[in-house]
Motif scaffolding. Structure first.
Motif, mmCIF file in Angstrom:
data_model
loop_
_atom_site.group_PDB
_atom_site.id
_atom_site.type_symbol
_atom_site.label_atom_id
_atom_site.label_comp_id
_atom_site.label_asym_id
_atom_site.label_seq_id
_atom_site.Cartn_x
_atom_site.Cartn_y
_atom_site.Cartn_z
ATOM 1 N N LEU A 165 13.525 34.742 -11.528
ATOM 2 C CA LEU A 165 13.650 33.727 -10.488
ATOM 3 C C LEU A 165 12.972 32.427 -10.920
ATOM 4 N N THR A 166 13.626 31.295 -10.678
ATOM 5 C CA THR A 166 13.085 29.978 -11.022
ATOM 6 C C THR A 166 13.079 29.074 -9.792
ATOM 7 N N GLY A 167 12.332 27.992 -9.895
ATOM 8 C CA GLY A 167 12.290 27.029 -8.812
ATOM 9 C C GLY A 167 13.650 26.432 -8.477
ATOM 10 N N PRO A 168 14.407 25.959 -9.490
ATOM 11 C CA PRO A 168 15.732 25.424 -9.185
ATOM 12 C C PRO A 168 16.647 26.449 -8.523
ATOM 13 N N HIS A 221 0.866 -1.183 0.000
ATOM 14 C CA HIS A 221 0.000 0.000 0.000
ATOM 15 C C HIS A 221 0.904 1.234 0.000
ATOM 16 N N MET A 222 0.841 2.018 -1.057
ATOM 17 C CA MET A 222 1.700 3.197 -1.136
ATOM 18 C C MET A 222 1.006 4.333 -1.855
ATOM 19 N N LEU A 223 1.447 5.531 -1.520
ATOM 20 C CA LEU A 223 1.001 6.744 -2.196
ATOM 21 C C LEU A 223 2.253 7.455 -2.672
ATOM 22 N N CYS A 224 2.311 7.780 -3.941
ATOM 23 C CA CYS A 224 3.461 8.489 -4.508
ATOM 24 C C CYS A 224 2.998 9.853 -4.995
ATOM 25 N N ILE A 225 3.676 10.894 -4.555
ATOM 26 C CA ILE A 225 3.331 12.245 -4.999
ATOM 27 C C ILE A 225 4.572 12.874 -5.608
ATOM 28 N N THR A 226 4.452 13.401 -6.802
ATOM 29 C CA THR A 226 5.574 14.020 -7.505
ATOM 30 C C THR A 226 5.377 15.528 -7.508
ATOM 31 N N VAL A 227 6.360 16.213 -6.953
ATOM 32 C CA VAL A 227 6.289 17.661 -6.802
ATOM 33 C C VAL A 227 7.251 18.283 -7.801
ATOM 34 N N GLY A 228 6.695 18.748 -8.911
ATOM 35 C CA GLY A 228 7.485 19.418 -9.935
ATOM 36 C C GLY A 228 6.855 20.766 -10.230
ATOM 37 N N GLY A 247 8.531 12.487 -4.742
ATOM 38 C CA GLY A 247 9.477 12.608 -5.843
ATOM 39 C C GLY A 247 9.266 13.898 -6.610
ATOM 40 N N GLY A 248 9.902 14.018 -7.755
ATOM 41 C CA GLY A 248 9.793 15.220 -8.574
ATOM 42 C C GLY A 248 10.946 16.169 -8.339
ATOM 43 N N GLY A 249 11.044 17.180 -9.192
ATOM 44 C CA GLY A 249 12.179 18.090 -9.157
ATOM 45 C C GLY A 249 12.341 18.845 -7.856
ATOM 46 N N VAL A 250 11.237 19.277 -7.251
ATOM 47 C CA VAL A 250 11.327 20.055 -6.027
ATOM 48 C C VAL A 250 11.854 19.210 -4.875
ATOM 49 N N SER A 251 11.687 17.888 -4.960
ATOM 50 C CA SER A 251 12.156 17.025 -3.877
ATOM 51 C C SER A 251 13.673 16.983 -3.789
ATOM 52 N N SER A 305 3.678 23.246 -5.132
ATOM 53 C CA SER A 305 4.389 22.844 -6.349
ATOM 54 C C SER A 305 5.507 23.823 -6.668
ATOM 55 N N GLY A 306 6.285 23.477 -7.689
ATOM 56 C CA GLY A 306 7.324 24.394 -8.145
ATOM 57 C C GLY A 306 6.749 25.706 -8.634
ATOM 58 N N ARG A 307 5.593 25.657 -9.271
ATOM 59 C CA ARG A 307 4.944 26.889 -9.743
ATOM 60 C C ARG A 307 4.586 27.789 -8.566
#
Length: 323
Positions: free
Chosen positions: A215-218, A125-132, A261-265, A181-183
């Motif tokens: 300015l950007t998220g990265p 049982h898992m939940l995956c959330i991608t934060v980009g 997961g995702g870029g912000v992670s 999110s990154g936005r």
């Protein structure tokens, strides 16, 4: 089933790879995404797959598509960043390649990749959330990917957290991805700098820019990892929103593990610490229920490709006829 091909269709790039049963990627192929043309996108997908099929014994193809995918895993009902509208992508590609093709939502595919071969391979049982730039996600329950009655379940980023809040790209207001999110990170960072905050101006200096519009998220993430106080605060705020949203999602799905997961992670503990703290504060009946573990995704940008390839090995579920 032996080798399959996974294809991750992004807004600008199509990435394909030959994937073995243990989730290892062999040969790869890439194409640009002609996002404004349905026919050209299908042709590019076929070209990338055909390049790999020419040199490998491949038994099926799995395509991860950013959008709503029908429950029979064949048609893209809607895609926010591509021209697909009720597009029979699976049939179209299968007719060209002459092998079975399944289509899956890209976030579902990434979640399955982490479940089958990554951070969640030890749980059922898992939940995956991608934060980009936005927020995507997927849910696995009792070892099965949750798709819902129409194939469009687990749109985690579009759970409403602020009634009447910021307008989202989906058309609603107050969705989670407008705050976690990154936005959202960039919006808040630019607003802080435009307000004349000395701390935010210092953050711009650390990023090597003077104009808030640049300015950007990265940039914010890198500044936070370097210890800039304003950037750290921005990421902690993002983590707080994320944790509050995850508390509601855990109430619905009761996962053993939550994978982020995702870029912000990339900010890792800067987000994870505040997300877990907010999660613990907001989980209903927190003193009387088991709490899920938190973990970072392990497969990076390959999660969707690997997951799509593995899902191609599984037959499409039976679809009940309409009443």
């Amino acid at each position: 089933m032996g080798l399959t091909i996974g294809i991750d269709v992004g807004g600008t790039k199509i990435a394909a790879g030959v994937v073995s049963e243990d989730g290892t990627i062999g040969a790869r192929a890439y194409r640009d995404t002609p996002a404004d043309s349905v026919d050209a996108t299908a042709a590019a997908i076929c070209a990338a797959a055909a390049e790999l099929i020419a040199n490998h014994e491949v038994e099926a193809v799995g395509i991860g598509a950013a959008g709503f995918v029908s429950s029979d895993r064949s048609t893209v009902l809607f895609a926010p960043n591509l021209a697909w509208r009720d597009e029979p992508l699976g049939v179209r590609v299968a007719d060209v390649l002459k092998i079975p093709v399944v289509v899956e939502n890209d976030a579902n595919a990434a979640a399955w990749g982490e479940f089958a071969f990554g951070a969640a391979k030890h749980v059922e049982h898992m939940l995956c959330i991608t934060v980009g730039t936005g927020i995507g996600g997927g849910v696995v329950s009792e070892g099965e990917l949750l798709r819902g009655a129409h194939g469009v379940a687990a749109e985690l980023g579009h759970m409403r957290v602020v009634p009447g809040g910021h307008r989202c790209g989906c058309g609603a207001r107050g969705c989670l991805e407008q705050y976690a999110s990154g936005r959202a990170l960039v919006r808040e960072g630019r607003a802080a700098a435009e307000s004349g905050s000395l701390a935010a101006v210092q953050m711009l200096s650390v990023c090597g820019i003077t104009d808030p519009a640049e300015l950007t998220g990265p940039m914010i993430t890198e500044a936070a990892m370097a210890g800039d106080p304003c950037a750290v605060e921005l990421l902690e705020d993002l983590g707080r929103w994320l944790g509050e949203g995850l508390a509601s999602l855990a109430t619905m799905f009761d996962p053993t593990l939550i994978v982020i997961g995702g870029g912000v992670s990339a900010a890792k503990e800067l987000i994870m610490k505040s997300a877990q703290a907010a999660f613990e504060r907001n989980l209903p009946a927190r003193s009387n229920r088991p709490h899920p573990e938190f973990g970072l995704a392990l497969l990076g940008n390959d999660a969707g490709l690997i997951g799509a390839a593995d899902l191609a090995r599984k037959p499409a579920p039976a679809v009940a006829p309409p009443r």
